[in-house]
Motif scaffolding. Structure first.
Motif, PDB file in Angstrom:
ATOM      1  N   GLU A 162      12.333 -59.741 -55.621  1.00  0.00           N
ATOM      2  CA  GLU A 162      11.839 -58.389 -55.889  1.00  0.00           C
ATOM      3  C   GLU A 162      10.691 -58.403 -56.899  1.00  0.00           C
ATOM      4  OE1 GLU A 162      14.535 -55.316 -56.802  1.00  0.00           O
ATOM      5  OE2 GLU A 162      15.786 -55.617 -55.031  1.00  0.00           O
ATOM      6  N   MET A 163      10.572 -59.484 -57.660  1.00  0.00           N
ATOM      7  CA  MET A 163       9.495 -59.611 -58.643  1.00  0.00           C
ATOM      8  C   MET A 163       8.297 -60.362 -58.069  1.00  0.00           C
ATOM      9  SD  MET A 163      11.050 -58.095 -61.121  1.00  0.00           S
ATOM     10  CE  MET A 163      10.052 -58.424 -62.564  1.00  0.00           C
ATOM     11  N   GLY A 164       8.367 -60.723 -56.793  1.00  0.00           N
ATOM     12  CA  GLY A 164       7.309 -61.487 -56.154  1.00  0.00           C
ATOM     13  C   GLY A 164       7.845 -62.785 -55.589  1.00  0.00           C
ATOM     14  N   PRO A 165       7.061 -63.466 -54.739  1.00  0.00           N
ATOM     15  CA  PRO A 165       7.556 -64.674 -54.072  1.00  0.00           C
ATOM     16  C   PRO A 165       7.719 -65.868 -54.996  1.00  0.00           C
ATOM     17  CG  PRO A 165       5.246 -64.327 -53.571  1.00  0.00           C
ATOM     18  CD  PRO A 165       5.700 -63.112 -54.309  1.00  0.00           C
ATOM     19  N   GLY A 166       6.994 -65.894 -56.110  1.00  0.00           N
ATOM     20  CA  GLY A 166       7.084 -67.046 -56.998  1.00  0.00           C
ATOM     21  C   GLY A 166       6.394 -68.266 -56.419  1.00  0.00           C
ATOM     22  N   PRO A 167       6.380 -69.368 -57.137  1.00  0.00           N
ATOM     23  CA  PRO A 167       5.619 -70.541 -56.697  1.00  0.00           C
ATOM     24  C   PRO A 167       6.149 -71.208 -55.442  1.00  0.00           C
ATOM     25  CG  PRO A 167       6.890 -71.027 -58.683  1.00  0.00           C
ATOM     26  CD  PRO A 167       6.966 -69.556 -58.484  1.00  0.00           C
ATOM     27  N   GLU A 168       7.463 -71.117 -55.183  1.00  0.00           N
ATOM     28  CA  GLU A 168       8.033 -71.780 -53.996  1.00  0.00           C
ATOM     29  C   GLU A 168       8.418 -70.802 -52.901  1.00  0.00           C
ATOM     30  OE1 GLU A 168       9.442 -73.901 -57.804  1.00  0.00           O
ATOM     31  OE2 GLU A 168       9.778 -71.917 -56.956  1.00  0.00           O
ATOM     32  N   GLY A 169       8.266 -69.511 -53.156  1.00  0.00           N
ATOM     33  CA  GLY A 169       8.690 -68.507 -52.188  1.00  0.00           C
ATOM     34  C   GLY A 169      10.126 -68.060 -52.363  1.00  0.00           C
ATOM     35  N   TRP A 170      10.824 -68.555 -53.410  1.00  0.00           N
ATOM     36  CA  TRP A 170      12.220 -68.196 -53.659  1.00  0.00           C
ATOM     37  C   TRP A 170      12.354 -67.058 -54.654  1.00  0.00           C
ATOM     38  CZ3 TRP A 170      12.813 -73.939 -55.242  1.00  0.00           C
ATOM     39  CH2 TRP A 170      12.684 -74.752 -54.102  1.00  0.00           C
ATOM     40  N   GLY A 171      11.221 -66.627 -55.236  1.00  0.00           N
ATOM     41  CA  GLY A 171      11.252 -65.549 -56.209  1.00  0.00           C
ATOM     42  C   GLY A 171      10.552 -65.942 -57.492  1.00  0.00           C
ATOM     43  N   GLU A 172      10.162 -64.940 -58.244  1.00  0.00           N
ATOM     44  CA  GLU A 172       9.408 -65.163 -59.470  1.00  0.00           C
ATOM     45  C   GLU A 172      10.317 -65.551 -60.638  1.00  0.00           C
ATOM     46  OE1 GLU A 172       6.508 -66.082 -61.369  1.00  0.00           O
ATOM     47  OE2 GLU A 172       5.860 -64.901 -59.619  1.00  0.00           O
ATOM     48  N   TYR A 173       9.866 -66.498 -61.436  1.00  0.00           N
ATOM     49  CA  TYR A 173      10.561 -66.856 -62.675  1.00  0.00           C
ATOM     50  C   TYR A 173      10.054 -65.901 -63.761  1.00  0.00           C
ATOM     51  CZ  TYR A 173      11.675 -71.026 -59.995  1.00  0.00           C
ATOM     52  OH  TYR A 173      12.116 -71.882 -59.011  1.00  0.00           O
ATOM     53  N   HIS A 174      10.652 -64.731 -63.792  1.00  0.00           N
ATOM     54  CA  HIS A 174      10.105 -63.644 -64.588  1.00  0.00           C
ATOM     55  C   HIS A 174      10.594 -63.705 -66.034  1.00  0.00           C
ATOM     56  CE1 HIS A 174      13.898 -61.313 -64.036  1.00  0.00           C
ATOM     57  NE2 HIS A 174      13.909 -61.921 -62.870  1.00  0.00           N
ATOM     58  N   PRO A 175       9.937 -62.995 -66.940  1.00  0.00           N
ATOM     59  CA  PRO A 175      10.226 -63.129 -68.375  1.00  0.00           C
ATOM     60  C   PRO A 175      11.674 -62.854 -68.765  1.00  0.00           C
ATOM     61  CG  PRO A 175       8.120 -62.019 -68.067  1.00  0.00           C
ATOM     62  CD  PRO A 175       8.741 -62.156 -66.706  1.00  0.00           C
ATOM     63  N   ALA A 176      12.333 -61.894 -68.107  1.00  0.00           N
ATOM     64  CA  ALA A 176      13.697 -61.535 -68.512  1.00  0.00           C
ATOM     65  C   ALA A 176      14.657 -62.709 -68.350  1.00  0.00           C
ATOM     66  CB  ALA A 176      14.193 -60.336 -67.708  1.00  0.00           C
ATOM     67  N   VAL A 177      14.607 -63.390 -67.202  1.00  0.00           N
ATOM     68  CA  VAL A 177      15.556 -64.494 -66.998  1.00  0.00           C
ATOM     69  C   VAL A 177      15.143 -65.742 -67.758  1.00  0.00           C
ATOM     70  CG1 VAL A 177      16.506 -63.665 -64.824  1.00  0.00           C
ATOM     71  CG2 VAL A 177      14.457 -65.106 -64.791  1.00  0.00           C
ATOM     72  N   LEU A 178      13.842 -65.940 -67.942  1.00  0.00           N
ATOM     73  CA  LEU A 178      13.411 -67.076 -68.753  1.00  0.00           C
ATOM     74  C   LEU A 178      13.883 -66.909 -70.194  1.00  0.00           C
ATOM     75  CD1 LEU A 178       9.825 -67.574 -67.325  1.00  0.00           C
ATOM     76  CD2 LEU A 178      11.682 -69.253 -67.239  1.00  0.00           C
ATOM     77  N   GLU A 179      13.854 -65.679 -70.687  1.00  0.00           N
ATOM     78  CA  GLU A 179      14.344 -65.420 -72.044  1.00  0.00           C
ATOM     79  C   GLU A 179      15.852 -65.658 -72.139  1.00  0.00           C
ATOM     80  OE1 GLU A 179      14.526 -61.811 -75.356  1.00  0.00           O
ATOM     81  OE2 GLU A 179      13.567 -61.461 -73.413  1.00  0.00           O
TER      82      GLU A 179
END
Length: 263
Positions: A162-179
């Protein structure tokens, strides 16, 4: 998931759990960990889908005359209070009692602003940080929990596409989960899908196992526990899944019923 602070038992809380993350049917096992004694502590819900709350009325140590339970859930978009939201599932004619009929002293509330702040929310011996994560059908959060010695991130339902495809197409590594996952000892993460299933099934609200491991690598987690398996997965399929990550720079295992995690 049941936790106790270091010194009270293992990181899984097998001695004296005081903090429970979600309350699906597995919460019934906590009563055995307590030798049927009353539960005194806090339950944190990530969201309100049935598989995360169905165990509440069957939690023997919580439904006990001497229990003392604080239950916190994410603030609702419609402003509804915590007890009335839970009563949408747990009330006649769908269920014989309401949340307020549970025995013991129960307090129902939404997460306070401190839980979403930089310093987190103090709950007994723990500090808990909550962050919103994308999932289908209602506000959902992930948790970061520390007892001052060990830290876990718990993100059981997450739809990163939902945050975008990300580098592999599995989803974005977005700031909330990285934090949430930054340098944790254990990352417990949604691994409902295999990569080849993402295109057809990610819209149901879950993540690929490879995304969970990728998040662990990017965030510097020491261990990744793959969680929230699709119900039709066989043990052989899950063993094969974990084996695929044997050469990755992070330790990976598959969650199993009754698993204990040492600090």
């Amino acid at each position: 998931m049941a936790l106790s602070a270091e010194g009270d038992g293992s990181a899984s809380g097998t001695s004296s759990p005081t903090l429970l993350l979600d309350a699906g049917t597995g919460v019934r096992r906590v009563s055995a960990l307590l030798d049927r004694r009353p539960f005194a502590g806090t339950i944190l819900l990530t969201h309100l889908h049935w598989d995360h709350i169905q165990g509440l009325p069957f939690f023997e140590s919580g439904d006990h005359p001497d229990s003392r339970v604080t239950l916190l859930l994410p603030p609702q978009e419609d402003g509804a209070d915590a007890e009335s939201v839970l009563a949408r599932m747990m009330s006649p004619p769908l269920f014989p009692i309401r949340p307020g009929n549970l025995r013991g002293r129960w307090a129902f509330d939404v997460l306070p602003p401190e839980a979403f702040g930089a310093d987190g929310l103090a709950i007994g011996a723990f500090v808990v940080t909550a962050r919103d994560v994308p999932h289908k059908g209602g506000r959902t959060v992930g948790y970061r929990v520390s007892d001052g010695h060990s830290t876990i991130a718990y993100i059981p339902d997450h739809c990163p596409t939902e945050m975008g495809p990300g580098p592999e197409g599995w989803g974005e590594y977005h700031p909330a989960v990285l934090e949430l996952a930054r340098n944790v000892d254990v990352l417990i993460h949604d691994a409902h899908l295999f990569p080849e299933e993402v295109a057809a099934q990610a819209s149901f609200g879950h993540a690929a196992a490879d995304y969970a491991v990728g998040l662990g690598c990017r965030a510097g987690a020491r261990k990744v526990v793959l969680f929230h398996h699709r119900p039709d997965r066989t043990d052989e399929a899950l063993d094969g899944l974990v084996a695929r990550f044997s050469t990755y720079p992070v330790s990976v295992c598959g969650a199993a019923d009754g698993m204990e995690l040492a600090p």
